[in-house]
Design a protein around this motif. Structure first.
Motif, mmCIF file in Angstrom:
data_model
loop_
_atom_site.group_PDB
_atom_site.id
_atom_site.type_symbol
_atom_site.label_atom_id
_atom_site.label_comp_id
_atom_site.label_asym_id
_atom_site.label_seq_id
_atom_site.Cartn_x
_atom_site.Cartn_y
_atom_site.Cartn_z
ATOM 1 N N LEU A 231 0.826 -1.200 0.000
ATOM 2 C CA LEU A 231 0.000 0.000 0.000
ATOM 3 C C LEU A 231 0.867 1.259 0.000
ATOM 4 O O LEU A 231 0.521 2.251 -0.639
ATOM 5 C CB LEU A 231 -0.938 0.006 1.212
ATOM 6 C CG LEU A 231 -2.094 -0.990 1.151
ATOM 7 C CD1 LEU A 231 -2.910 -0.905 2.430
ATOM 8 C CD2 LEU A 231 -2.977 -0.713 -0.046
ATOM 9 N N LEU A 232 1.981 1.225 0.710
ATOM 10 C CA LEU A 232 2.881 2.376 0.711
ATOM 11 C C LEU A 232 3.393 2.650 -0.695
ATOM 12 O O LEU A 232 3.385 3.799 -1.149
ATOM 13 C CB LEU A 232 4.051 2.113 1.657
ATOM 14 C CG LEU A 232 5.167 3.153 1.635
ATOM 15 C CD1 LEU A 232 4.665 4.475 2.192
ATOM 16 C CD2 LEU A 232 6.373 2.672 2.397
ATOM 17 N N TRP A 233 3.810 1.611 -1.405
ATOM 18 C CA TRP A 233 4.304 1.813 -2.759
ATOM 19 C C TRP A 233 3.197 2.257 -3.705
ATOM 20 O O TRP A 233 3.418 3.054 -4.602
ATOM 21 C CB TRP A 233 4.968 0.540 -3.288
ATOM 22 C CG TRP A 233 6.249 0.252 -2.587
ATOM 23 C CD1 TRP A 233 6.499 -0.777 -1.742
ATOM 24 C CD2 TRP A 233 7.450 1.031 -2.645
ATOM 25 N NE1 TRP A 233 7.780 -0.695 -1.266
ATOM 26 C CE2 TRP A 233 8.389 0.398 -1.808
ATOM 27 C CE3 TRP A 233 7.823 2.192 -3.304
ATOM 28 C CZ2 TRP A 233 9.675 0.902 -1.630
ATOM 29 C CZ3 TRP A 233 9.099 2.683 -3.129
ATOM 30 C CH2 TRP A 233 10.003 2.042 -2.302
ATOM 31 N N LEU A 234 1.990 1.767 -3.466
ATOM 32 C CA LEU A 234 0.857 2.203 -4.289
ATOM 33 C C LEU A 234 0.577 3.686 -4.071
ATOM 34 O O LEU A 234 0.358 4.432 -5.039
ATOM 35 C CB LEU A 234 -0.386 1.378 -3.952
ATOM 36 C CG LEU A 234 -1.655 1.753 -4.714
ATOM 37 C CD1 LEU A 234 -1.493 1.435 -6.196
ATOM 38 C CD2 LEU A 234 -2.853 1.035 -4.131
ATOM 39 N N PHE B 102 0.933 9.229 -5.979
ATOM 40 C CA PHE B 102 1.400 10.588 -5.737
ATOM 41 C C PHE B 102 2.319 11.044 -6.864
ATOM 42 O O PHE B 102 2.228 12.181 -7.340
ATOM 43 C CB PHE B 102 2.128 10.641 -4.389
ATOM 44 C CG PHE B 102 2.701 11.979 -4.066
ATOM 45 C CD1 PHE B 102 1.868 13.026 -3.692
ATOM 46 C CD2 PHE B 102 4.061 12.202 -4.143
ATOM 47 C CE1 PHE B 102 2.397 14.272 -3.391
ATOM 48 C CE2 PHE B 102 4.595 13.445 -3.853
ATOM 49 C CZ PHE B 102 3.759 14.478 -3.478
ATOM 50 N N PHE B 103 3.203 10.155 -7.317
ATOM 51 C CA PHE B 103 4.089 10.494 -8.426
ATOM 52 C C PHE B 103 3.298 10.750 -9.708
ATOM 53 O O PHE B 103 3.568 11.716 -10.434
ATOM 54 C CB PHE B 103 5.095 9.365 -8.648
ATOM 55 C CG PHE B 103 5.897 9.516 -9.901
ATOM 56 C CD1 PHE B 103 6.921 10.442 -9.969
ATOM 57 C CD2 PHE B 103 5.617 8.745 -11.018
ATOM 58 C CE1 PHE B 103 7.661 10.595 -11.134
ATOM 59 C CE2 PHE B 103 6.335 8.885 -12.182
ATOM 60 C CZ PHE B 103 7.358 9.812 -12.242
ATOM 61 N N LEU B 104 2.330 9.904 -10.008
ATOM 62 C CA LEU B 104 1.547 10.079 -11.228
ATOM 63 C C LEU B 104 0.748 11.384 -11.204
ATOM 64 O O LEU B 104 0.714 12.116 -12.199
ATOM 65 C CB LEU B 104 0.592 8.895 -11.422
ATOM 66 C CG LEU B 104 1.218 7.627 -11.977
ATOM 67 C CD1 LEU B 104 0.151 6.558 -12.159
ATOM 68 C CD2 LEU B 104 1.910 7.899 -13.297
ATOM 69 N N ILE B 105 0.121 11.680 -10.076
ATOM 70 C CA ILE B 105 -0.662 12.914 -9.986
ATOM 71 C C ILE B 105 0.256 14.135 -10.099
ATOM 72 O O ILE B 105 -0.056 15.097 -10.804
ATOM 73 C CB ILE B 105 -1.469 12.927 -8.669
ATOM 74 C CG1 ILE B 105 -2.570 11.868 -8.736
ATOM 75 C CG2 ILE B 105 -2.076 14.300 -8.416
ATOM 76 C CD1 ILE B 105 -3.284 11.651 -7.425
ATOM 77 N N GLY B 106 1.411 14.088 -9.431
ATOM 78 C CA GLY B 106 2.352 15.191 -9.521
ATOM 79 C C GLY B 106 2.888 15.370 -10.929
ATOM 80 O O GLY B 106 3.047 16.497 -11.409
#
Length: 53
Positions: free
Chosen positions: A7-10, A15-19
């Motif tokens: 879940l942490l990696w998800l 967060f990376f994709l949205i950013g």
């Protein structure tokens, strides 16, 4: 707890994709600075003397 690691990696991936999407949208919609036309610069009177050999 090891069960929470996926879940942490998800969350980090989302967060990376949205950013990244926000970064691309900002770069697409913001206009770049206007370049200065070199013809205007050459026509303007200059206050300095050019060096001549």
């Amino acid at each position: 707890m090891p069960q929470m690691a996926p879940l942490l990696w998800l969350y980090l991936y989302m967060f990376f994709l949205i950013g990244f999407v926000i970064f691309l949208m900002v770069n697409y919609f913001i206009k770049p600075f206007e370049t200065i036309d070199s013809n205007i610069i050459s026509k303007s009177p200059s206050n300095h003397l050019d060096w001549k050999l």
